[in-house]
Design a protein around this motif. Structure first.
Motif: not given
Length: 523
Positions: A184-209
């Motif tokens: 969707x090209x949308x960034x939807x972040x929450x305080x309780x999941x942002x660290x886990x989302x950062x881990x996923x973005x790093x793992x799958x090399x999604x640099x902008x996220x």
């Protein structure tokens, strides 16, 4: 010259009939030898020979829009669009409408419909640890476009043709947040999941996220989560975030050490904090924080939280606590009676405090440097008069804003203009009416025009480009010095501070003159 096409019709193609001059001349001579004919017959001689040259004009290519003119779009049923968009937020919902494509005018919106949707899905992910998994649909082409890891997974040389892929190390909510960005090209972040989302973005090399996650963490950074984020930033190799964490931990060290998050850090991060030279905290606070961490670490290792086990999990990190630099009262009433020290260590430290010949210690005995506070002085001069500056329980207040994150430690205030005196000061710091910090304390004025510091219990974090209100209510000698020739903007090192008048001020303080001449801060 006749304007005809190949078929002889008057069209865009042109045909030229050219009569050769010599042929016409010879034809005329032959006609005259046969006898004089009528003038009309000689004037209508047809050409004997001719050349035909056909010139074809270039035809303009017709586009699909020319063949099928676009009709004015009818009013889209907004309710239906929202309904389908809401459906694909839930797991495995297909689009029931036979012409759902017509509801979305752009490819981006049509692509977003496929997010978390079983329709045309050619792969599924089982995400999460055992007992907490969630099965999520995916579309290989879309995922490969959004991530080089997915591209290698589905289209690379070693690609495996699996219909179901298990991902136990990523939380389902974080994986969904990453998919939402890819689809969707949308960034939807929450305080309780942002660290886990950062881990996923790093793992799958999604640099902008990943960058958006780091920005989110930086803006939400506080003393409560700084230690945990420090640990994670080192894990994710984010040096900018690491530096921001250290800024908060240094300036608000006591708050950070007393936070619940401090007990969740790993041993390596614990050591780095205990080694920190610029830690702005009393050593007894550092000592108590280390013991709290040791107790939680015993629970993580399934050990009974005894004195022996606490010391065991602390290991050599115990000697990074600068116990000899504590105030003697803090050591005698705290560390010495904690039981964590051996009898010999306790005796040696007592001798360190009292004996002329000090014993050798395993503990670091050099005090931490801490942070040096900066002072922003907003007046160019000060003065006193026989009828100013009086205090009758009224508020002196000023608003300020900075261009970089700082930590307000206190205010510098004027004192008595009639000899030495003691003042009681209630200081307060607010943002949009919300109290961020306050303290009630006393300070002694020696009768000079100097400023005298009054401190908050803990430094208050100030974000850039936002106005805050500094207030003080003084009780003491009726007359004091006051500032004049105030400045609306002051440069303090690398920090620019702007001032403006506050509606909370009821005692005359403003930009041009009054009280609160100084802001004391760490940067």
């Amino acid at each position: 010259i006749l304007m005809v096409d190949e078929k002889g019709k008057n069209m865009k193609c042109l045909t030229f009939f050219l009569m050769l001059p010599e042929t016409v001349k010879n034809r005329s001579k032959k006609s005259s030898k046969k006898g004089n004919s009528s003038t009309s017959s000689s004037s209508k001689l047809p050409p004997v020979c001719y050349e035909i040259i056909t010139l074809k004009t270039k035809k303009k290519k017709k586009m699909a829009a020319d063949i099928f003119p676009r009709k004015k779009p009818a009013n889209t049923n907004t309710t239906a669009v929202q309904q389908y968009h809401q459906q694909n937020l839930n797991n495995n919902n297909t689009i029931p409408a036979p012409n759902w494509q017509g509801l979305y005018p752009t490819i981006r919106e049509r692509n977003a419909v496929m997010f978390n949707n079983d329709l045309m899905a050619d792969v599924h992910f089982v995400v999460g640890p055992p007992g907490g998994t969630q099965r999520l649909p995916g579309h290989k082409y879309v995922l490969a476009v959004g991530s080089s890891v997915f591209h290698a997974m589905f289209y690379g040389e070693l690609a495996e043709d699996k219909d179901e892929i298990r991902i136990p190390d990523v939380e389902p909510a974080a994986f969904l947040a990453m998919l939402k960005y890819i689809y969707c090209d949308e960034i939807d972040l929450a305080a309780d999941t942002v660290l886990a989302t950062l881990y996923a973005a790093k793992k799958y090399i999604v640099p902008h996220l990943a960058r958006a996650c780091v920005n989110f963490l930086e803006t939400s950074l506080s003393a409560k989560n700084a230690c945990v984020l420090l640990s994670q930033s080192c894990l994710f190799e984010e040096p900018d975030l690491t530096q921001r964490c250290w800024e908060v931990i240094d300036a608000q060290a006591e708050l950070a050490l007393k936070s619940e998050g401090f007990c969740d850090i790993d041993f390596q991060t614990l050591e780095s904090i205990l080694r920190r030279e610029t830690l702005n905290a009393k050593e007894i606070v550092v000592f108590e924080a280390a013991l709290n961490w040791a107790e939680v670490e015993c629970q993580r290792q399934e050990l009974t939280a005894t004195i022996e086990n606490k010391r065991k999990v602390l290991g050599k990190a115990l000697y990074l606590i600068r116990i000899p630099t504590m105030a003697l009262d803090d050591f005698a009433n705290g560390a010495a009676q904690s039981g964590i020290l051996t009898l010999n260590e306790t005796n040696d430290i007592f001798l360190w405090y009292t004996a002329a010949k000090k014993p050798e210690l395993q503990f670091v005995s050099k005090p931490r440097k801490g942070l040096v506070p900066q002072r922003c002085h907003r007046f160019q001069s000060c003065a006193y008069r026989s009828n100013q500056w009086r205090y009758r329980g009224r508020c002196d207040s000023i608003q300020f804003a900075v261009d970089k994150r700082v930590f307000i430690a206190g205010f510098g205030l004027y004192g008595s203009s009639c000899g030495s005196a003691e003042y009681s000061a209630k200081i307060e710091l607010k943002r949009q009416g919300v109290i961020l910090g306050q303290n009630l304390s006393k300070y002694f004025s020696d009768g000079s025009s100097n400023t005298f510091p009054v401190w908050f219990e803990y430094p208050v974090q100030i974000e850039p480009d936002t106005f805050y209100t500094a207030s003080v209510i003084l009780d003491g000698n009726e007359l004091s010095y006051f500032g004049q020739e105030g400045m609306t903007e002051v440069q303090c090192g690398k920090v620019t501070v702007q001032f403006q008048c506050s509606s909370d001020s009821t005692n005359g303080t403003g930009v041009q003159g009054g009280q609160i001449p100084e802001l004391i801060f760490y940067a």
